[in-house]
Design a protein around this motif. Structure first.
Motif, PDB file in Angstrom:
ATOM      1  N   VAL A 151       0.852  -1.182   0.000  1.00 47.34           N
ATOM      2  CA  VAL A 151       0.000   0.000   0.000  1.00 47.34           C
ATOM      3  C   VAL A 151       0.890   1.236   0.000  1.00 47.34           C
ATOM      4  O   VAL A 151       2.027   1.204   0.467  1.00 47.34           O
ATOM      5  N   ASP A 152       0.338   2.320  -0.517  1.00 43.29           N
ATOM      6  CA  ASP A 152       1.047   3.590  -0.469  1.00 43.29           C
ATOM      7  C   ASP A 152       1.204   4.008   0.987  1.00 43.29           C
ATOM      8  O   ASP A 152       0.298   3.793   1.805  1.00 43.29           O
ATOM      9  N   PRO A 153       2.342   4.582   1.372  1.00 41.25           N
ATOM     10  CA  PRO A 153       2.524   5.020   2.760  1.00 41.25           C
ATOM     11  C   PRO A 153       1.410   5.932   3.257  1.00 41.25           C
ATOM     12  O   PRO A 153       1.058   5.898   4.442  1.00 41.25           O
ATOM     13  N   SER A 154       0.837   6.727   2.368  1.00 44.71           N
ATOM     14  CA  SER A 154      -0.240   7.617   2.792  1.00 44.71           C
ATOM     15  C   SER A 154      -1.478   6.824   3.205  1.00 44.71           C
ATOM     16  O   SER A 154      -2.219   7.238   4.102  1.00 44.71           O
ATOM     17  N   THR A 155      -1.702   5.684   2.558  1.00 48.62           N
ATOM     18  CA  THR A 155      -2.839   4.840   2.922  1.00 48.62           C
ATOM     19  C   THR A 155      -2.615   4.205   4.287  1.00 48.62           C
ATOM     20  O   THR A 155      -3.520   4.182   5.132  1.00 48.62           O
ATOM     21  N   ALA A 156      -1.419   3.679   4.510  1.00 53.13           N
ATOM     22  CA  ALA A 156      -1.110   3.097   5.811  1.00 53.13           C
ATOM     23  C   ALA A 156      -1.256   4.138   6.918  1.00 53.13           C
ATOM     24  O   ALA A 156      -1.804   3.858   7.990  1.00 53.13           O
ATOM     25  N   LYS A 157      -0.782   5.344   6.666  1.00 49.51           N
ATOM     26  CA  LYS A 157      -0.892   6.428   7.642  1.00 49.51           C
ATOM     27  C   LYS A 157      -2.359   6.762   7.912  1.00 49.51           C
ATOM     28  O   LYS A 157      -2.762   6.967   9.074  1.00 49.51           O
ATOM     29  N   ALA A 158      -3.174   6.807   6.859  1.00 45.34           N
ATOM     30  CA  ALA A 158      -4.597   7.118   7.032  1.00 45.34           C
ATOM     31  C   ALA A 158      -5.303   6.048   7.848  1.00 45.34           C
ATOM     32  O   ALA A 158      -6.194   6.350   8.659  1.00 45.34           O
ATOM     33  N   ILE A 159      -4.926   4.784   7.666  1.00 43.40           N
ATOM     34  CA  ILE A 159      -5.533   3.699   8.448  1.00 43.40           C
ATOM     35  C   ILE A 159      -5.167   3.845   9.920  1.00 43.40           C
ATOM     36  O   ILE A 159      -6.022   3.717  10.807  1.00 43.40           O
ATOM     37  N   VAL A 160      -3.893   4.118  10.203  1.00 42.31           N
ATOM     38  CA  VAL A 160      -3.452   4.267  11.592  1.00 42.31           C
ATOM     39  C   VAL A 160      -4.162   5.442  12.274  1.00 42.31           C
ATOM     40  O   VAL A 160      -4.489   5.373  13.462  1.00 42.31           O
ATOM     41  N   GLU A 161      -4.424   6.478  11.516  1.00 39.11           N
ATOM     42  CA  GLU A 161      -5.047   7.676  12.088  1.00 39.11           C
ATOM     43  C   GLU A 161      -6.571   7.667  11.979  1.00 39.11           C
ATOM     44  O   GLU A 161      -7.232   8.557  12.514  1.00 39.11           O
ATOM     45  N   GLY A 162      -7.135   6.684  11.291  1.00 43.38           N
ATOM     46  CA  GLY A 162      -8.564   6.684  10.995  1.00 43.38           C
ATOM     47  C   GLY A 162      -9.426   6.195  12.137  1.00 43.38           C
ATOM     48  O   GLY A 162      -8.962   5.620  13.125  1.00 43.38           O
ATOM     49  N   HIS A 163     -10.732   6.415  11.985  1.00 48.40           N
ATOM     50  CA  HIS A 163     -11.734   5.965  12.956  1.00 48.40           C
ATOM     51  C   HIS A 163     -12.870   5.284  12.214  1.00 48.40           C
ATOM     52  O   HIS A 163     -13.128   5.574  11.039  1.00 48.40           O
ATOM     53  N   GLY A 164     -13.557   4.395  12.918  1.00 51.60           N
ATOM     54  CA  GLY A 164     -14.626   3.649  12.292  1.00 51.60           C
ATOM     55  C   GLY A 164     -15.690   4.527  11.673  1.00 51.60           C
ATOM     56  O   GLY A 164     -16.226   4.227  10.597  1.00 51.60           O
ATOM     57  N   GLU A 165     -15.982   5.649  12.348  1.00 53.31           N
ATOM     58  CA  GLU A 165     -17.020   6.542  11.811  1.00 53.31           C
ATOM     59  C   GLU A 165     -16.552   7.284  10.557  1.00 53.31           C
ATOM     60  O   GLU A 165     -17.369   7.920   9.870  1.00 53.31           O
ATOM     61  N   ASP A 166     -15.250   7.185  10.257  1.00 51.96           N
ATOM     62  CA  ASP A 166     -14.742   7.787   9.031  1.00 51.96           C
ATOM     63  C   ASP A 166     -14.978   6.897   7.813  1.00 51.96           C
ATOM     64  O   ASP A 166     -14.765   7.334   6.680  1.00 51.96           O
ATOM     65  N   THR A 167     -15.383   5.650   8.044  1.00 56.35           N
ATOM     66  CA  THR A 167     -15.564   4.718   6.941  1.00 56.35           C
ATOM     67  C   THR A 167     -16.994   4.764   6.424  1.00 56.35           C
ATOM     68  O   THR A 167     -17.920   5.133   7.144  1.00 56.35           O
ATOM     69  N   GLU A 168     -17.142   4.359   5.171  1.00 59.19           N
ATOM     70  CA  GLU A 168     -18.459   4.438   4.529  1.00 59.19           C
ATOM     71  C   GLU A 168     -18.536   3.410   3.404  1.00 59.19           C
ATOM     72  O   GLU A 168     -17.595   3.253   2.632  1.00 59.19           O
ATOM     73  N   ARG A 169     -19.667   2.707   3.327  1.00 62.20           N
ATOM     74  CA  ARG A 169     -19.900   1.795   2.203  1.00 62.20           C
ATOM     75  C   ARG A 169     -20.498   2.592   1.053  1.00 62.20           C
ATOM     76  O   ARG A 169     -21.428   3.367   1.235  1.00 62.20           O
ATOM     77  N   ASN A 170     -19.984   2.363  -0.138  1.00 68.37           N
ATOM     78  CA  ASN A 170     -20.441   3.154  -1.273  1.00 68.37           C
ATOM     79  C   ASN A 170     -20.109   2.465  -2.587  1.00 68.37           C
ATOM     80  O   ASN A 170     -19.311   1.536  -2.633  1.00 68.37           O
ATOM     81  N   ARG A 171     -20.733   2.967  -3.667  1.00 65.72           N
ATOM     82  CA  ARG A 171     -20.382   2.564  -5.035  1.00 65.72           C
ATOM     83  C   ARG A 171     -19.760   3.720  -5.803  1.00 65.72           C
ATOM     84  O   ARG A 171     -19.317   3.548  -6.941  1.00 65.72           O
ATOM     85  N   VAL A 172     -19.729   4.879  -5.188  1.00 69.78           N
ATOM     86  CA  VAL A 172     -19.271   6.071  -5.887  1.00 69.78           C
ATOM     87  C   VAL A 172     -17.874   5.881  -6.469  1.00 69.78           C
ATOM     88  O   VAL A 172     -17.620   6.190  -7.643  1.00 69.78           O
ATOM     89  N   LEU A 173     -16.958   5.364  -5.667  1.00 64.54           N
ATOM     90  CA  LEU A 173     -15.576   5.288  -6.126  1.00 64.54           C
ATOM     91  C   LEU A 173     -15.392   4.229  -7.197  1.00 64.54           C
ATOM     92  O   LEU A 173     -14.536   4.379  -8.088  1.00 64.54           O
ATOM     93  N   ASP A 174     -16.154   3.149  -7.141  1.00 63.52           N
ATOM     94  CA  ASP A 174     -16.099   2.169  -8.232  1.00 63.52           C
ATOM     95  C   ASP A 174     -16.573   2.790  -9.535  1.00 63.52           C
ATOM     96  O   ASP A 174     -15.976   2.586 -10.600  1.00 63.52           O
ATOM     97  N   ILE A 175     -17.656   3.552  -9.472  1.00 66.14           N
ATOM     98  CA  ILE A 175     -18.181   4.195 -10.673  1.00 66.14           C
ATOM     99  C   ILE A 175     -17.198   5.235 -11.198  1.00 66.14           C
ATOM    100  O   ILE A 175     -16.895   5.288 -12.396  1.00 66.14           O
ATOM    101  N   ALA A 176     -16.660   6.048 -10.296  1.00 68.98           N
ATOM    102  CA  ALA A 176     -15.756   7.128 -10.706  1.00 68.98           C
ATOM    103  C   ALA A 176     -14.496   6.594 -11.366  1.00 68.98           C
ATOM    104  O   ALA A 176     -13.988   7.190 -12.327  1.00 68.98           O
ATOM    105  N   ARG A 177     -13.975   5.463 -10.877  1.00 74.83           N
ATOM    106  CA  ARG A 177     -12.736   4.935 -11.449  1.00 74.83           C
ATOM    107  C   ARG A 177     -12.976   3.933 -12.571  1.00 74.83           C
ATOM    108  O   ARG A 177     -12.039   3.312 -13.077  1.00 74.83           O
ATOM    109  N   GLY A 178     -14.247   3.765 -12.953  1.00 75.14           N
ATOM    110  CA  GLY A 178     -14.563   2.893 -14.080  1.00 75.14           C
ATOM    111  C   GLY A 178     -14.442   1.420 -13.773  1.00 75.14           C
ATOM    112  O   GLY A 178     -14.266   0.594 -14.684  1.00 75.14           O
ATOM    113  N   SER A 179     -14.553   1.050 -12.508  1.00 79.93           N
ATOM    114  CA  SER A 179     -14.482  -0.358 -12.127  1.00 79.93           C
ATOM    115  C   SER A 179     -15.782  -1.060 -12.483  1.00 79.93           C
ATOM    116  O   SER A 179     -16.866  -0.487 -12.393  1.00 79.93           O
ATOM    117  N   ARG A 180     -15.692  -2.326 -12.847  1.00 79.51           N
ATOM    118  CA  ARG A 180     -16.865  -3.104 -13.269  1.00 79.51           C
ATOM    119  C   ARG A 180     -17.414  -3.981 -12.158  1.00 79.51           C
ATOM    120  O   ARG A 180     -18.075  -4.982 -12.412  1.00 79.51           O
TER     121      ARG A 180
END
Length: 320
Positions: free
Chosen positions: A206-235
């Motif tokens: 993982v990118d170091p910024s992702t690891a850092k965000a996980i260490v600093e993150g909180h459960g309420e910061d997470t969200e289930r969504n389809r937005v990012l799959d659609i935005a990045r063209g994932s199928r």
């Protein structure tokens, strides 16, 4: 004293802990580290890309002969991907998200342990009918992709345990330390499949910024969504959403998924932002247990730590 379960006996591992085969982070070094630590390390091969496998599979040698596995996104692969994986003689192959029936017989015929991840009872019944050797019951607390209309880990796991018996079940979703492993065992599971915790380790891809965000993150910061799959063209199939940390495209398009899907310019903007480094190349997958992740250890060391925590928790509860 070790925690011996049907899963540890079947796979020949020391601890009832498996690495979730996360695309983008569970490479050869991470899988080898988890196996070296006494769990089951699994490569996150996703679509079975030959070049990716050629790069990551040699790193499994670092596991020094320990059992390891490989996981695929079932909706994304074909029979050739399975054949390429079996050539390397993994101890287990895990299939997730999609219809596993075209591949199950071939995997089992090779003598490889077949692990099928399920997100609802219909998928669980199918996994039993296909002869899965291990079933992973994934709750909606998990990071990354899971069922859009799934169930929480606590009520879902024991239902799958009862349905699948005597097939061993691993609990997944919201497990980031040994207390979560202990809870899984108390629910009747034979172990735990752990994802987000292992993204924040020294061996993760993982990118170091992702690891850092996980260490600093909180459960309420997470969200289930389809937005990012659609935005990045994932199928990704629409029945599966993804739990991630916050993202500015979520804020821009939340509740406007259909509009986003119909706007090619917005998707071009997303790719341009990735190219310019304004947003990470992959969403920051993270589960609800992210609050429990406060450091970046070696995965090999943390498997042993997690197992010791689980034993302690079970002892305190009078289970051992």
């Amino acid at each position: 004293m070790g925690l011996s379960t049907r899963f540890t006996e079947l796979l020949g591992v020391q601890h009832p802990i498996a690495l979730a085969p996360m695309g983008g982070s569970a490479g050869g070094a991470l899988a080898a580290a988890v196996s070296r630590g006494g769990g089951l390390g699994m490569l996150g091969s996703a679509n079975g890309d030959p070049e990716w496998l050629a790069r990551e599979l040699p790193l499994i040698a670092e596991a020094a002969g320990k059992p390891w596995g490989i996981g695929f996104l079932t909706w994304q692969i074909d029979a050739d991907a399975i054949e390429r994986a079996l050539e390397h003689r993994p101890r287990a192959v895990m299939l997730s998200f999609g219809d596993p029936s075209p591949f199950a017989e071939r995997i089992r015929a090779s003598g490889t342990v077949l692990i099928i991840q399920v997100t609802d009872l219909e998928e669980a019944r199918q996994a039993v009918d296909l002869g899965a050797d291990v079933i992973v019951a994934q709750g909606t607390e998990s990071g990354g992709h899971g069922a859009r209309q799934g169930r929480s880990t606590l009520p879902f796991v024991p239902v799958v345990v009862d349905l699948a018996a005597p097939v061993p079940v691993l609990a997944a979703g919201g497990i980031a330390d040994g207390r979560g492993v202990a809870a899984a065992l108390a629910l009747g599971a034979a172990g735990a499949l752990v994802g987000t915790r292992f993204q924040a380790t020294t061996e993760a891809l993982v990118d170091p910024s992702t690891a850092k965000a996980i260490v600093e993150g909180h459960g309420e910061d997470t969200e289930r969504n389809r937005v990012l799959d659609i935005a990045r063209g994932s199928r990704w199939p629409s029945k599966y959403t993804a739990r991630t940390l916050g993202h500015r495209y979520l804020d821009l398009w939340r509740g406007r998924e259909a509009e986003l899907a119909a706007d090619p310019r917005a998707r071009q903007d997303y790719q341009q932002d990735v190219a310019q480094g304004e947003i990470p190349s992959l969403p920051m997958w993270a589960g609800e247990a992210v609050d429990l992740i406060t450091n970046l250890p070696s995965a090999a060391d943390f498997v042993a730590t997690m197992a010791a925590q689980a034993e302690d928790a079970l002892n305190r509860a009078g289970r051992l």
